[in-house]
Each structure stands twice: as structure tokens, then as C-alpha cells.
Design a protein around this motif. Structure first.
Motif, PDB file in Angstrom:
ATOM      1  N   ARG A  72       0.885  -1.154   0.000  1.00 28.50           N
ATOM      2  CA  ARG A  72       0.000   0.000   0.000  1.00 28.50           C
ATOM      3  C   ARG A  72       0.928   1.209   0.000  1.00 28.50           C
ATOM      4  O   ARG A  72       2.151   1.073   0.011  1.00 28.50           O
ATOM      5  CB  ARG A  72      -0.950  -0.022   1.189  1.00 28.50           C
ATOM      6  CG  ARG A  72      -1.831  -1.277   1.209  1.00 28.50           C
ATOM      7  CD  ARG A  72      -2.777  -1.296   2.388  1.00 28.50           C
ATOM      8  NE  ARG A  72      -3.950  -0.460   2.148  1.00 28.50           N
ATOM      9  CZ  ARG A  72      -4.899  -0.235   3.065  1.00 28.50           C
ATOM     10  NH1 ARG A  72      -4.791  -0.772   4.277  1.00 28.50           N
ATOM     11  NH2 ARG A  72      -5.934   0.524   2.781  1.00 28.50           N
ATOM     12  N   ARG A 281      -3.394   4.696   7.998  1.00 25.30           N
ATOM     13  CA  ARG A 281      -4.249   3.778   7.251  1.00 25.30           C
ATOM     14  C   ARG A 281      -5.434   4.495   6.623  1.00 25.30           C
ATOM     15  O   ARG A 281      -5.931   4.079   5.575  1.00 25.30           O
ATOM     16  CB  ARG A 281      -4.714   2.649   8.171  1.00 25.30           C
ATOM     17  CG  ARG A 281      -3.591   1.652   8.475  1.00 25.30           C
ATOM     18  CD  ARG A 281      -3.947   0.701   9.583  1.00 25.30           C
ATOM     19  NE  ARG A 281      -2.889  -0.295   9.774  1.00 25.30           N
ATOM     20  CZ  ARG A 281      -2.719  -1.006  10.886  1.00 25.30           C
ATOM     21  NH1 ARG A 281      -3.541  -0.827  11.915  1.00 25.30           N
ATOM     22  NH2 ARG A 281      -1.737  -1.878  10.973  1.00 25.30           N
ATOM     23  N   LYS A 285      -6.249   4.208   2.808  1.00 25.65           N
ATOM     24  CA  LYS A 285      -7.576   3.816   2.329  1.00 25.65           C
ATOM     25  C   LYS A 285      -8.120   4.820   1.332  1.00 25.65           C
ATOM     26  O   LYS A 285      -8.765   4.452   0.336  1.00 25.65           O
ATOM     27  CB  LYS A 285      -8.536   3.662   3.507  1.00 25.65           C
ATOM     28  CG  LYS A 285      -9.908   3.108   3.115  1.00 25.65           C
ATOM     29  CD  LYS A 285     -10.774   2.857   4.343  1.00 25.65           C
ATOM     30  CE  LYS A 285     -12.119   2.274   3.933  1.00 25.65           C
ATOM     31  NZ  LYS A 285     -12.981   2.028   5.121  1.00 25.65           N
ATOM     32  N   ASP A 288      -6.463   4.033  -1.783  1.00 24.74           N
ATOM     33  CA  ASP A 288      -6.950   2.733  -2.261  1.00 24.74           C
ATOM     34  C   ASP A 288      -8.239   2.887  -3.061  1.00 24.74           C
ATOM     35  O   ASP A 288      -8.528   2.101  -3.971  1.00 24.74           O
ATOM     36  CB  ASP A 288      -7.219   1.785  -1.093  1.00 24.74           C
ATOM     37  CG  ASP A 288      -5.946   1.164  -0.542  1.00 24.74           C
ATOM     38  OD1 ASP A 288      -4.904   1.265  -1.208  1.00 24.74           O
ATOM     39  OD2 ASP A 288      -6.001   0.581   0.559  1.00 24.74           O
ATOM     40  N   GLN A 289      -9.027   3.879  -2.690  1.00 24.00           N
ATOM     41  CA  GLN A 289     -10.337   4.059  -3.324  1.00 24.00           C
ATOM     42  C   GLN A 289     -10.277   4.845  -4.627  1.00 24.00           C
ATOM     43  O   GLN A 289     -11.294   5.002  -5.298  1.00 24.00           O
ATOM     44  CB  GLN A 289     -11.290   4.739  -2.337  1.00 24.00           C
ATOM     45  CG  GLN A 289     -11.609   3.865  -1.134  1.00 24.00           C
ATOM     46  CD  GLN A 289     -12.380   4.595  -0.047  1.00 24.00           C
ATOM     47  OE1 GLN A 289     -12.388   5.827   0.017  1.00 24.00           O
ATOM     48  NE2 GLN A 289     -13.029   3.843   0.829  1.00 24.00           N
TER      49      GLN A 289
END
Length: 681
Positions: A72, A281, A285, A288-289
Motif C-alpha cells: 500500500r 491507514r 484507504k 486505495d479508493q
């Protein structure tokens, strides 16, 4: 994802890891890349019969089956299987980051954790019930590092060493040559470093292996995915030594002002673990989206960690604050053209870091008597000495233009005009030089035209009257006019605006070839000097002068981001982008020009892509090609982290991968101008 080299680093604090699974090692130091040493990091499990299985981070032991990695933006996970026992081991390393949270980002600590889980089926080698799977398994973390004192006690591993402040870049298996550039160090100086790994789980006991590695072992229950219990650890580092010179003044890493010693770092990292991981995180996230294809996501993640690994954030003895980047394997500090490209990270997430750099550059102008202006240095130094330009020669038109465009974009993007006010005289003199460079009124610079595309053919790299520099000179003079108007120097601003306006139709008329812009309009090689050896070129006409090139629009992205109209014919620029992309395309992206396709710079491809999206050009998705170059360059015993160049060059461990942050801006074509008049677009 397949195993490959991966960096994990802290912002400005130098502490980081270069993970090289195909070499079964981790390059490690609290002073970061080029001052690191091979670390034997044994992470694995002990089976009931006493055998060990390890992740491929150590030279010793049997490697787990089917090892893979998953990244990530701030972390990386390694997974491997014990196919005999039906177990799955995972190691997660997390370098916390949250935009504009200085204390979180500079903290010299990495969080990591281990967990052991039931794997179920492992190919056809293990199926549940075939052999008994244990309910509990011992996990271990052990270290071995040259010239390092390692002491272990229950729940804690301590490392201590003296780090020579002498950065070097040497390839595995090759002696240092002129092409393997050496760093510039602080002669005879060392930094005393202390590090500590702390277990947050009770019961971790010391162990020493036959191979000499030392560490901790902890018995853990084997659980399913939903209830996996983690062995949580913190790895912290600290040095209070002077680690570099800035303008001949000693400088310490900035984290020293927050934490006086290693104990303080560990205490802070442990106490704030949950909050810091929550923020980090959350940032992960959010990214990530983003609707990115996987190759784009991989490129952004690798580029970001490579960028972090090159950053310095220091406090100087004179009381000033210092932020800079090494230019990867070249180790130049705050190279202007490099910062120009990776500024997209600053605009996307942390503009203040750009402001610091802009202010620092104003101490690096060179007087140019003939024009009455200034030439901006290519860099601020090299290695651990930021005492002035270290590069071989100047690139005056390009670097002056880069500064002006960056400063204009910064003040509009943030609404903060303080840097423009503080550097008004500097802006005037950079612009004065740019106006002078057009010696015959053609609209093109015929002086100061060496640029930073230093592996390109002469037509692209240092020809007179380059179209790339002509366009960039215009947009930079427009930026100077804007900046000077805002500080009240309307007369000089008008001069800059008039010169830019007169140049545009001349550039359009002279350089347009019907379906693209020529690389340069002066094809005569007479009097053109090779900037590297000082000798005249051995031919009469410059090969490739009328090529397609990916650089024509290089000076148009930042104005587009702040809604500035440059006055060029956008339909022609878009046609140039489309046709040049087609004519320069290679398996790994586009070369510099249509007759020079061996040399590919990924960051310049990214910049061209982002510019095309802002201008409305049809830009093909080449992300997969860019990522293929990273895979090629970080497997099969190659280890370069983010690499900008193909086989003919070696710009590696490179911060310019942060240019990928432009995807967050160019995809939706975000335009911000906080200085726009109320009610105006």
C-alpha cells in the motif's frame, strides 16, 4: 505481486529499509540509502520438529513456499506458506505518513507485526486433514549486521553502531567507476546511532541462532483470518550527530528537536501507535479508493517510498530550517528540474515543503553581468554538502524558468504570496536573464540553452533555439509578469509580458511542422559546443532537429493547474502531444524524441501525460509500460527501487517517481487559484 526490491522510508529522517528479497537481505541504516549496510533479517516460524522456515530476507534457512508481497502507499506485507503444516505467515511493515503532520512523519520509527494463520489448501501439497496443523507456533525475529553491536533482552533488541558520513553509490558486483558516482561526505566524521526493536506483546524471549543472528522468539496461537492475533513491534532509531552541512553550517536531523534520544522516540512511538496507524491507514484507504488500474497504483506507491528515502529535513546551526531531496543515485540536493517534476506531490499534499525549497533556492543565484540578471544553480550541493552547485554545468534558461513557474503556481495554489514578496528582486533578475537570451528577436533562446535532459542527442540537449525552451521561457516570463505585478513592480511586469506576447506567434510560425513542433529551429551545428567536453560538434547539421519530441508542452502544466491562459494554440499543442507519443513510443514508454528512443525517462512521460490531460489531449494509458520498467529493474538481481531511465542510463533510487501524484490532480483536472478575483473563474 511478485517479489521485487522495495524501499520503505521516513520523511526527512533518513531511517529506512531497502528490501531485496531476491538477494535475501535488507539494506539498512538510520542514515538511509547510500549509507546503509546489508542486514540479515530472519523472520519466520519454528515447526514442531524444530525446523525453521523463513521469509526471503535472510541468507540462512529454508524459505517459505510461494512468497509474495502486497504494497500500500505507506506499507508492505510479505506472505509465505509452510506447505507441510498448512500455515500462512505474514509480515507487515508500516512507515506511517499523514499529510502535513510533521511529528508523525519525521518520527524515526517503523511499526511492524507478524501473524500466523491457517492456510487451508496450499496448491496440491497440503489439504486440511492431510497432516496435523499445530495450534501454536513459535515465531522469531533475528538480526545480523556488519560492524554493529546487537544486545537482546526479554522483549527488546538493541543495535548500536558508528556510521561513517560518507555516502556512496556502488552497484552489486561492480567496482566503482566514473559512472558509478561517489557521494560527497563529511571527511572523518561519523554519526553514533542507536536503534531498538520493542515487542508490544508479552513473552518475547531472547534467542541466538547458529548463524550468529540474535533476536526474539514468541509462541503465538494459530488463528483464522477473522481472529488473527498479531505480534506487534516498534523499530526505532536515533542519532543526534551533525549529519550534513548547509551553507557551511552543521545540521542535525529535525527529529532531534522533538526527541532528544532513542528512549524518547520509543516512548512516543509506542504511546501513539494506535493513533498514528489510524491516520496513516486512513490516508492509505483514501488512495486505495482512487479508480486506478493496478500498474498506476504500483507506480505511485513505489515512487512515493523512493521519494521519501531521498529526503532530508534538518535544523541548521544558524537556526534555519532545511528541507531537500537527494537526486537519487546522483545525490545532488534539490535539483531544480527534479523538484519541478515532483512538485506535484507538494501541490497534492504538502505545499509548505515546496515553500521551504523555494526560499532556499534564492541563495543560489549566480550573477550574469552581460544581462544584468541571475542564473539559478542546477542544485544546492551534493552528498552531505549543500554548499553550492555541484553539477558539471549550468542550465540557465531551463532552471530560471522552472523556479518562476513553481513560484507562480505556489502562490496561486495556496493564496500565500509571501515567497513572491520576499524574492521579488530575485524574480526580476531571473526574468532579466530570460529576456536577454533571445539575442536576435526570434522568440527563441539562443544562449543558455543547455538543458537537463543530459543523455539526449545534441539537438534535444543543448541546441540553440529549442522549441521546448522557447515555450517554457514564454510561460516563465508570463509567470514573472504575474509575480511582479503582485509586488507592485508594474513596469518590469509589463516588459516581461510584452516579450512573452511577441514571442508566441514567432514560435508558432517557425517551429510548427504541420503535425508537430520541431525540436529546434536552428539546425546549424556550427558553433554548437558539446557541454560535456567543450568541443565543437563533428557535423554541419544537427541530427533530429525536426524530430517529434515529448518536451514541447513541458512548461504548460503548472499554468494549467492554476487556470492561466498561456496564449499558445492549444489544438496544436494537443496534436503535438498525440503525434509525438506515437512516434517516440517504446516498450517502456516514450523516448526523448523520434530518433532517440533508447533513452526513456518515466517522470517526463508522466509529466507529458498529466499536461495532456489538463490541455484536453487524447493521452493513451501507458502506465503499464512504465511499471514494466520498474519490474524489470528490480528483479533478476537488479535492484534500483524507482528508476527513471532504461538501460542506457542509471537514474535510480530516484525521487522523481513522486511525479505520479499528478494522477490525483490531472485525472479530474483540478484547477485551483486562491488569488482569483471574487466572482472570477
Amino acid at each position: 505481486m511478485q517479489l521485487m526490491t522495495w524501499p520503505l522510508a521516513r520523511l526527512g529522517s533518513r531511517f529506512g529499509l531497502l528490501i531485496e528479497p531476491h538477494r535475501r537481505r535488507v539494506m539498512h541504516s538510520a542514515l538511509g540509502r547510500f549509507m546503509d549496510k546489508p542486514l540479515d533479517l530472519a523472520v519466520g516460524l519454528i515447526s514442531p520438529d524444530g525446523g525453521e522456515r523463513v521469509l526471503p530476507l535472510t541468507a540462512h534457512g529454508d524459505v517459505l513456499y510461494g512468497c509474495e508481497q502486497f504494497e500500500r502507499i505507506n506499507s508492505i506485507t510479505y506472505r509465505g506458506y509452510d506447505e507441510n503444516l498448512g500455515l500462512k505467515l505474514e509480515l507487515n511493515l508500516h512507515s506511517v505518513f499523514y499529510p502535513q503532520n510533521e511529528k508523525l512523519c519525521v518520527m524515526p520509527a517503523i511499526y511492524f507485526e507478524l501473524r500466523i494463520r491457517y492456510a487451508g489448501k496450499v496448491r496440491w501439497m497440503y489439504s486440511p486433514g492431510k497432516r496435523p496443523t499445530p495450534d501454536r507456533v513459535k515465531l522469531f525475529v533475528r538480526l545480523g549486521r556488519p560492524d554493529t553491536q546487537i544486545n537482546v533482552q526479554p522483549g527488546q533488541i538493541d543495535l548500536e553502531y558508528d556510521q561513517a558520513l560518507d555516502p556512496k553509490y556502488e552497484r552489486l558486483g561492480y567496482e566503482a567507476t566514473d559512472n558509478v558516482r561517489q557521494g560527497v561526505g563529511l571527511d572523518g566524521c561519523t554519526a553514533h546511532v542507536r536503534e531498538r526493536i520493542v515487542s508490544l506483546n508479552d513473552g518475547a524471549e531472547p534467542m541466538t541462532a547458529e548463524d550468529g543472528t540474535q533476536g526474539l522468539v514468541l509462541e503465538m496461537p494459530v488463528t483464522d483470518d477473522e481472529n488473527a492475533i498479531k505480534w506487534r513491534m516498534v523499530w526505532a532509531a536515533h542519532t543526534d550527530a551533525d549529519v550534513m552541512q548547509v551553507q557551511h553550517q552543521p545540521a542535525k536531523l529535525r527529529y532531534v528537536q522533538h526527541w532528544a534520544d532513542l528512549d524518547a522516540v520509543v516512548e512516543h512511538a509506542v504511546a501513539n501507535r494506535d493513533d498514528y496507524l489510524l491516520l496513516s491507514r486512513r490516508f492509505e484507504k483514501l488512495l486505495d479508493q482512487c479508480p486506478f488500474v493496478r500498474s498506476r497504483w504500483h507506480l505511485l506507491s513505489l515512487g512515493f517510498q523512493s521519494y521519501l528515502s531521498q529526503t532530508f529535513w534538518c535544523d541548521v546551526a544558524d537556526g534555519s530550517e532545511w528541507f531537500s531531496n537527494w537526486e537519487g543515485s546522483c545525490m545532488f540536493h534539490s535539483t531544480v528540474d527534479v523538484e519541478y517534476n515532483l512538485s506535484l506531490f507538494y501541490f497534492a499534499l504538502w505545499p509548505r515543503l515546496l515553500k521551504l525549497t523555494l526560499n532556499q533556492w534564492t541563495a543560489h543565484g549566480k550573477v550574469h553581468d552581460e544581462s544584468g540578471g541571475l542564473i539559478l544553480s542546477h542544485d544546492m550541493g551534493r552528498g552531505l554538502l549543500a554548499n553550492g552547485q555541484a553539477y558539471h554545468h549550468d542550465m540557465p534558461v531551463e532552471e530560471n524558468a522552472n523556479f518562476l513557474l513553481l513560484l507562480q503556481a505556489y502562490i496561486h495554489w495556496t493564496g500565500d504570496i509571501e515567497p513572491a514578496q520576499q524574492s521579488a528582486q530575485f524574480v526580476r533578475r531571473l526574468a532579466e536573464y530570460l529576456m536577454w537570451t533571445d539575442r536576435d528577436g526570434s522568440g527563441f533562446p539562443s544562449e543558455g540553452s543547455a538543458n537537463t535532459i543530459d543523455d539526449a542527442a545534441p539537438a534535444v540537449q543543448y541546441a540553440r533555439k529549442q522549441t521546448y525552451l522557447a515555450v517554457k521561457r514564454v510561460t516563465a516570463l508570463q509567470a514573472a509578469a504575474d509575480l511582479l505585478n503582485r509586488v507592485g513592480d508594474h513596469s518590469m511586469a509589463q516588459r516581461c509580458a510584452d516579450v512573452a506576447k511577441l514571442a508566441i506567434p514567432k514560435i508558432e510560425a517557425s517551429a510548427w511542422m504541420g503535425d508537430h513542433y520541431a525540436v529546434c529551429i536552428d539546425a546549424d551545428a556550427t558553433g554548437v559546443i558539446d557541454v560535456w567536453n567543450g568541443k565543437p560538434l563533428p557535423y554541419e547539421q544537427l541530427p533530429g532537429w525536426d524530430d517529434y519530441s515529448i518536451y514541447t508542452t513541458n512548461g504548460m502544466l503548472l499554468p494549467a493547474m492554476i487556470g492561466q491562459n498561456t496564449g499558445f494554440k492549444i489544438n496544436r499543442m494537443n496534436t503535438d502531444i498525440t503525434n509525438a507519443t506515437r512516434e517516440t513510443l517504446t516498450p517502456y514508454g516514450c523516448g526523448h524524441s523520434s530518433s532517440d528512443t533508447t533513452n526513456v525517462w518515466i517522470s517526463q512521460n508522466l509529466w507529458r501525460d498529466h499536461t495532456g490531460r489538463y490541455l484536453g489531449a487524447v493521452v493513451p494509458a501507458l502506465d503499464g509500460r512504465y511499471w514494466e520498467l520498474q519490474l524489470y529493474s528490480n528483479t533478476n538481481d537488479q535492484s534500483y527501487a524507482f528508476i527513471d531511465t532504461y538501460i542506457g542510463n542509471e537514474l535510480c533510487f530516484y525521487p522523481r517517481g513522486a511525479t505520479a501524484f499528478g494522477y490525483l490532480l490531472a485525472g479530474p483536472r483540478i484547477t485551483i487559484d486562491l488569488l482569483a478575483a471574487v466572482g472570477q473563474p
